[in-house]
Design an enzyme around this catalytic site. Structure first.
Site, PDB file in Angstrom:
ATOM      1  N   CYS A 135      13.482  -5.632  -1.649  1.00 41.34           N
ATOM      2  CA  CYS A 135      12.445  -5.390  -0.641  1.00 41.34           C
ATOM      3  C   CYS A 135      12.307  -6.652   0.210  1.00 41.34           C
ATOM      4  O   CYS A 135      13.252  -7.448   0.277  1.00 41.34           O
ATOM      5  CB  CYS A 135      11.127  -4.952  -1.287  1.00 41.34           C
ATOM      6  SG  CYS A 135      10.382  -6.176  -2.387  1.00 41.34           S
ATOM      7  N   ASN A 183       9.923  -9.406  -2.553  1.00 41.40           N
ATOM      8  CA  ASN A 183      10.240  -9.346  -3.995  1.00 41.40           C
ATOM      9  C   ASN A 183       9.009  -9.646  -4.864  1.00 41.40           C
ATOM     10  O   ASN A 183       9.111 -10.305  -5.908  1.00 41.40           O
ATOM     11  CB  ASN A 183      11.407 -10.285  -4.364  1.00 41.40           C
ATOM     12  CG  ASN A 183      11.951 -10.108  -5.782  1.00 41.40           C
ATOM     13  OD1 ASN A 183      12.408 -11.060  -6.405  1.00 41.40           O
ATOM     14  ND2 ASN A 183      11.901  -8.911  -6.317  1.00 41.40           N
ATOM     15  N   CYS A 237       6.167  -6.955  -4.521  1.00 40.00           N
ATOM     16  CA  CYS A 237       5.452  -5.673  -4.633  1.00 40.00           C
ATOM     17  C   CYS A 237       6.372  -4.527  -5.043  1.00 40.00           C
ATOM     18  O   CYS A 237       6.291  -4.022  -6.167  1.00 40.00           O
ATOM     19  CB  CYS A 237       4.764  -5.323  -3.319  1.00 40.00           C
ATOM     20  SG  CYS A 237       3.495  -6.512  -2.826  1.00 40.00           S
ATOM     21  N   ARG A 238       7.254  -4.083  -4.124  1.00 37.83           N
ATOM     22  CA  ARG A 238       8.042  -2.875  -4.372  1.00 37.83           C
ATOM     23  C   ARG A 238       9.223  -3.083  -5.317  1.00 37.83           C
ATOM     24  O   ARG A 238       9.382  -2.348  -6.294  1.00 37.83           O
ATOM     25  CB  ARG A 238       8.537  -2.296  -3.037  1.00 37.83           C
ATOM     26  CG  ARG A 238       7.425  -1.743  -2.174  1.00 37.83           C
ATOM     27  CD  ARG A 238       7.883  -1.514  -0.746  1.00 37.83           C
ATOM     28  NE  ARG A 238       8.151  -2.773  -0.064  1.00 37.83           N
ATOM     29  CZ  ARG A 238       8.622  -2.898   1.170  1.00 37.83           C
ATOM     30  NH1 ARG A 238       8.918  -1.807   1.863  1.00 37.83           N
ATOM     31  NH2 ARG A 238       8.794  -4.083   1.709  1.00 37.83           N
ATOM     32  N   SER A 239      10.095  -4.053  -5.006  1.00 38.99           N
ATOM     33  CA  SER A 239      11.312  -4.184  -5.823  1.00 38.99           C
ATOM     34  C   SER A 239      11.047  -4.614  -7.279  1.00 38.99           C
ATOM     35  O   SER A 239      11.798  -4.179  -8.163  1.00 38.99           O
ATOM     36  CB  SER A 239      12.371  -5.063  -5.147  1.00 38.99           C
ATOM     37  OG  SER A 239      11.919  -6.369  -4.933  1.00 38.99           O
ATOM     38  N   ASP A 291       5.527  -0.405   2.598  1.00 39.19           N
ATOM     39  CA  ASP A 291       5.108  -1.725   2.123  1.00 39.19           C
ATOM     40  C   ASP A 291       3.622  -1.669   1.776  1.00 39.19           C
ATOM     41  O   ASP A 291       2.794  -1.440   2.659  1.00 39.19           O
ATOM     42  CB  ASP A 291       5.370  -2.736   3.248  1.00 39.19           C
ATOM     43  CG  ASP A 291       5.057  -4.158   2.819  1.00 39.19           C
ATOM     44  OD1 ASP A 291       4.418  -4.345   1.771  1.00 39.19           O
ATOM     45  OD2 ASP A 291       5.453  -5.073   3.556  1.00 39.19           O
TER      46      ASP A 291
END
Ligand code: 4NP
Length: 151
Positions: free
Chosen positions: A9, A12, A14-16, A123
């Protein structure tokens, strides 16, 4: 040799990190390695965002072993599959690819659910906690499908 999968993301945090934790929980660690990285270096060395940690925990996953790092060109050598969360991540990763073998390793993660749709994992950084649960649900569905395919 293990099959290696990288979730990418922007930051690195939140999402990934969620994607890494979710996919790792669905694969045999003796056969697969899962990691994550960000295309930007804003948060290098940091823990995942506390909201990602909390969302993971609510689903029985501990992601506090993770530390943010930046995506590098070397990741194209190391990893077999590189999954981008959104189009911007995808473009930033591809900008570092040097040949077609590298280009072909890169995929939009939600295309596991709807092939060729190029849908994005939004995001959640500037939003509320519900955004993180929404991200979790999308990633869980995509990772379930991918894990079944490669296991
Ligand atoms: P991520 O979210 O890419 O899912 O880790 C973000 C984290 C930090 C920032 C942006 C997005 N930031 O601008 O610091």
């Amino acid at each position: 040799m293990k099959t290696k999968i990288l979730m990418v993301c922007l930051g690195n945090i939140c999402r990934s990190p969620l994607a890494e934790g979710i996919l790792a929980s669905k694969l045999d660690p003796t056969k697969f390695m899962v990691d994550s990285a960000g295309t930007a270096g804003y948060h290098v060395g940091e823990l995942p965002d506390r909201r990602s940690i909390a969302t993971a925990k609510q689903h029985g996953l501990d992601i506090t072993y993770q530390r943010s790092r930046k995506f590098t060109k070397d990741d194209f050598q190391t990893f077999d599959y590189i999954f981008a969360m959104d189009e911007s991540n995808y473009d930033n990763i591809l900008a570092l690819a040097e040949n077609n073998i590298e280009v072909e390793k890169v995929h939009m993660i939600l295309n596991q659910i709807s092939p060729n749709s190029n849908s994005e994992v939004p995001d959640p950084y500037y939003g509320g906690d519900q955004g993180f649960e929404n991200v979790y649900q999308m990633l869980n569905e995509a990772c379930t499908i991918f894990a079944q395919k490669i296991s």
